[in-house]
Write a protein that holds these residues in place. Structure first.
Motif, PDB file in Angstrom:
ATOM      1  N   GLN A   1       0.851  -1.194   0.000  1.00  0.00           N
ATOM      2  CA  GLN A   1       0.000   0.000   0.000  1.00  0.00           C
ATOM      3  C   GLN A   1       0.887   1.243   0.000  1.00  0.00           C
ATOM      4  O   GLN A   1       1.950   1.247   0.616  1.00  0.00           O
ATOM      5  CB  GLN A   1      -0.884   0.009   1.254  1.00  0.00           C
ATOM      6  CG  GLN A   1      -1.852   1.174   1.352  1.00  0.00           C
ATOM      7  CD  GLN A   1      -2.658   1.105   2.636  1.00  0.00           C
ATOM      8  OE1 GLN A   1      -3.185   0.055   2.991  1.00  0.00           O
ATOM      9  NE2 GLN A   1      -2.738   2.211   3.350  1.00  0.00           N
ATOM     10  N   THR A   2       0.436   2.275  -0.691  1.00  0.00           N
ATOM     11  CA  THR A   2       1.185   3.533  -0.665  1.00  0.00           C
ATOM     12  C   THR A   2       1.111   4.135   0.729  1.00  0.00           C
ATOM     13  O   THR A   2       0.033   4.291   1.298  1.00  0.00           O
ATOM     14  CB  THR A   2       0.612   4.546  -1.681  1.00  0.00           C
ATOM     15  OG1 THR A   2       0.702   3.977  -2.992  1.00  0.00           O
ATOM     16  CG2 THR A   2       1.397   5.845  -1.651  1.00  0.00           C
ATOM     17  N   THR A   3       2.264   4.428   1.304  1.00  0.00           N
ATOM     18  CA  THR A   3       2.328   5.018   2.643  1.00  0.00           C
ATOM     19  C   THR A   3       2.542   6.515   2.505  1.00  0.00           C
ATOM     20  O   THR A   3       3.577   6.968   2.030  1.00  0.00           O
ATOM     21  CB  THR A   3       3.472   4.398   3.461  1.00  0.00           C
ATOM     22  OG1 THR A   3       3.305   2.974   3.491  1.00  0.00           O
ATOM     23  CG2 THR A   3       3.462   4.931   4.885  1.00  0.00           C
ATOM     24  N   ARG A   4       1.541   7.288   2.918  1.00  0.00           N
ATOM     25  CA  ARG A   4       1.610   8.749   2.822  1.00  0.00           C
ATOM     26  C   ARG A   4       1.853   9.316   4.207  1.00  0.00           C
ATOM     27  O   ARG A   4       1.077   9.061   5.139  1.00  0.00           O
ATOM     28  CB  ARG A   4       0.301   9.280   2.235  1.00  0.00           C
ATOM     29  CG  ARG A   4       0.385  10.669   1.649  1.00  0.00           C
ATOM     30  CD  ARG A   4      -0.851  10.986   0.816  1.00  0.00           C
ATOM     31  NE  ARG A   4      -0.690  12.225   0.080  1.00  0.00           N
ATOM     32  CZ  ARG A   4      -1.101  13.415   0.502  1.00  0.00           C
ATOM     33  NH1 ARG A   4      -1.717  13.519   1.675  1.00  0.00           N
ATOM     34  NH2 ARG A   4      -0.910  14.488  -0.225  1.00  0.00           N
ATOM     35  N   VAL A   5       2.936  10.070   4.369  1.00  0.00           N
ATOM     36  CA  VAL A   5       3.353  10.558   5.680  1.00  0.00           C
ATOM     37  C   VAL A   5       3.430  12.084   5.673  1.00  0.00           C
ATOM     38  O   VAL A   5       4.153  12.671   4.865  1.00  0.00           O
ATOM     39  CB  VAL A   5       4.733   9.977   6.064  1.00  0.00           C
ATOM     40  CG1 VAL A   5       5.130  10.446   7.460  1.00  0.00           C
ATOM     41  CG2 VAL A   5       4.721   8.455   5.990  1.00  0.00           C
ATOM     42  N   ALA A   6       2.681  12.719   6.564  1.00  0.00           N
ATOM     43  CA  ALA A   6       2.689  14.184   6.673  1.00  0.00           C
ATOM     44  C   ALA A   6       3.720  14.616   7.710  1.00  0.00           C
ATOM     45  O   ALA A   6       3.898  13.957   8.746  1.00  0.00           O
ATOM     46  CB  ALA A   6       1.309  14.687   7.077  1.00  0.00           C
ATOM     47  N   TYR A   7       4.406  15.714   7.436  1.00  0.00           N
ATOM     48  CA  TYR A   7       5.391  16.257   8.364  1.00  0.00           C
ATOM     49  C   TYR A   7       5.451  17.769   8.181  1.00  0.00           C
ATOM     50  O   TYR A   7       4.999  18.302   7.165  1.00  0.00           O
ATOM     51  CB  TYR A   7       6.775  15.641   8.120  1.00  0.00           C
ATOM     52  CG  TYR A   7       7.385  16.045   6.784  1.00  0.00           C
ATOM     53  CD1 TYR A   7       8.218  17.149   6.679  1.00  0.00           C
ATOM     54  CD2 TYR A   7       7.094  15.338   5.621  1.00  0.00           C
ATOM     55  CE1 TYR A   7       8.764  17.540   5.456  1.00  0.00           C
ATOM     56  CE2 TYR A   7       7.625  15.710   4.396  1.00  0.00           C
ATOM     57  CZ  TYR A   7       8.458  16.812   4.323  1.00  0.00           C
ATOM     58  OH  TYR A   7       8.983  17.205   3.106  1.00  0.00           O
ATOM     59  N   LEU A   8       6.008  18.463   9.176  1.00  0.00           N
ATOM     60  CA  LEU A   8       6.170  19.911   9.071  1.00  0.00           C
ATOM     61  C   LEU A   8       7.295  20.216   8.100  1.00  0.00           C
ATOM     62  O   LEU A   8       8.452  19.864   8.355  1.00  0.00           O
ATOM     63  CB  LEU A   8       6.461  20.517  10.447  1.00  0.00           C
ATOM     64  CG  LEU A   8       6.657  22.039  10.468  1.00  0.00           C
ATOM     65  CD1 LEU A   8       5.377  22.761  10.056  1.00  0.00           C
ATOM     66  CD2 LEU A   8       7.089  22.499  11.863  1.00  0.00           C
ATOM     67  N   GLY A   9       6.952  20.847   6.978  1.00  0.00           N
ATOM     68  CA  GLY A   9       7.921  21.139   5.938  1.00  0.00           C
ATOM     69  C   GLY A   9       8.695  22.407   6.214  1.00  0.00           C
ATOM     70  O   GLY A   9       8.618  22.977   7.312  1.00  0.00           O
TER      71      GLY A   9
END
Length: 362
Positions: free
Chosen positions: A88-96
């Motif tokens: 599965q595509t793992t989408r990870v959010a972070y502070l850019g």
């Protein structure tokens, strides 16, 4: 046999090993696809920090060199990342933006096959995961020098998301520029914190250069990639993203500067035997309540506290939330009993998550 023949013979051995490694990698990928079916049938997520910790432990035990443990773990993190992406595509959010230390921590944990998504605030990291636009979020929770990140603690207390893993990142500051030649540099750019943390080195080596404050180390790296006379104080990870050369590495004053990150998501972990639990609670306002209702039960249960911190609740004046980390898992018999006793004395208690204890990066 001539050295040229030996060279060719060794290269042929490497070519043969490469073919075998490639074959084994694809066999591993085939098994990952079979596991995907089982995970879908049992509603199990593709990211499993407990399983990955077991793999890392075994690899360290099996590794006989000459590759270092860190080198082996880095290679296998990418293998795991690639196999995870087959499931599965793992989408990870972070502070850019890209190149920030949050980006670096996300990359180290999820690998190059994950889709790492920069957002503009800690609140947006939580929103991306809460609304299902990202599978996970990575947020800094405390720094060994600067202390806790209050905004992240506040968001954790008000969110339904769970802490699934903790990560530790050494904060090493590199001086980077387009040419890598210190003679070309007339301006040093970075966020105010890294500039302060590298003050002694800058004063000693670049005392006559102009200092420019930027919104982030990544923004400084982006600026340095465009202007030959600008050097950035940023991470080594930023150097690879913005195609910068290293003038000097590790210019920070403290070699112990480390940031602890949480991976936030929707799943709970099973116990591993080496876990940490994070909770937040508010006690009833009574004299000696913290000692009698909190410290004493922990002492009686012989549970090791690793952190306690208070924050204003923001709901009523002079009411505080207590954030606590301790050894053990919320499903352990001793911890279950302890939390049950604590809950009776609390106005509010929430388990933020139980997760494998993180390992300090080298």
């Amino acid at each position: 046999m001539s050295s040229s023949n030996n060279f060719d013979k060794l290269r042929k051995k490497i070519d043969s090993l490469d073919r075998e490694i490639l074959k084994l990698l694809n066999e591993r990928g085939d098994i990952a696809l079979e596991i995907r079916k089982l995970k879908m049938e049992n509603s199990v997520g593709v990211y499993d920090p407990v399983r990955e910790k077991v793999i890392e432990k075994k690899l360290k035990e099996l590794n006989e060199g000459p590759l270092s443990d860190n080198s082996v773990l880095n290679i296998f993190r990418e293998i795991i990342s690639a196999c995870r992406s087959l499931q599965q595509t793992t989408r990870v959010a972070y502070l850019g933006p890209e190149g920030s230390f949050s980006h670096q921590a996300s990359f180290h944990e999820f690998g190059g096959s994950a889709e790492l998504v920069p957002v503009g605030s800690f609140g947006e990291v939580f929103e991306e995961v809460e609304n299902g636009r990202a599978s996970f979020g990575v947020v800094p929770v405390e720094n060994s020098i600067e202390g806790s990140v209050g905004m992240v603690l506040d968001l954790l207390s008000g969110s339904h998301l769970m802490v699934e893993a903790e990560l530790y990142e050494r904060i090493n500051h590199f001086l980077l520029s387009k040419t890598g030649n210190i003679k070309d540099v007339s301006v040093i750019a970075s966020h105010p914190q890294p500039i302060a943390q590298c003050g002694k080195w800058l004063s000693k080596n670049l005392g006559n250069r102009e200092l420019m404050e930027t919104a982030s180390t990544a923004e400084a790296a982006r600026l340095a990639s465009r202007k030959k006379n600008v050097a950035a104080i940023a991470s080594e990870h930023a150097a690879s993203i913005y195609k910068l050369k290293v003038i000097q590495k590790n210019i920070e004053e403290s070699s112990l500067n480390t940031t602890r990150f949480f991976v936030i998501g929707n799943k709970t972990n099973k116990p591993t035997g080496d876990d940490r639990t994070s909770i937040v609670f508010t006690l009833k306002d009574k004299p000696g309540a913290l000692q009698k209702s909190f410290f004493q039960p922990f002492a009686d249960a012989k549970v090791n506290l690793s952190k306690i911190e208070s924050r204003p609740s923001k709901e009523r004046p002079w009411e505080y939330l207590f954030f606590v980390d301790f050894k053990g898992h919320s499903e352990d018999k001793v911890i279950k009993s302890l939390l049950s006793k604590l809950e009776k004395s609390c106005i509010y208690l929430k388990v933020l998550g139980s997760y494998p204890a993180g390992i300090l990066s080298q």
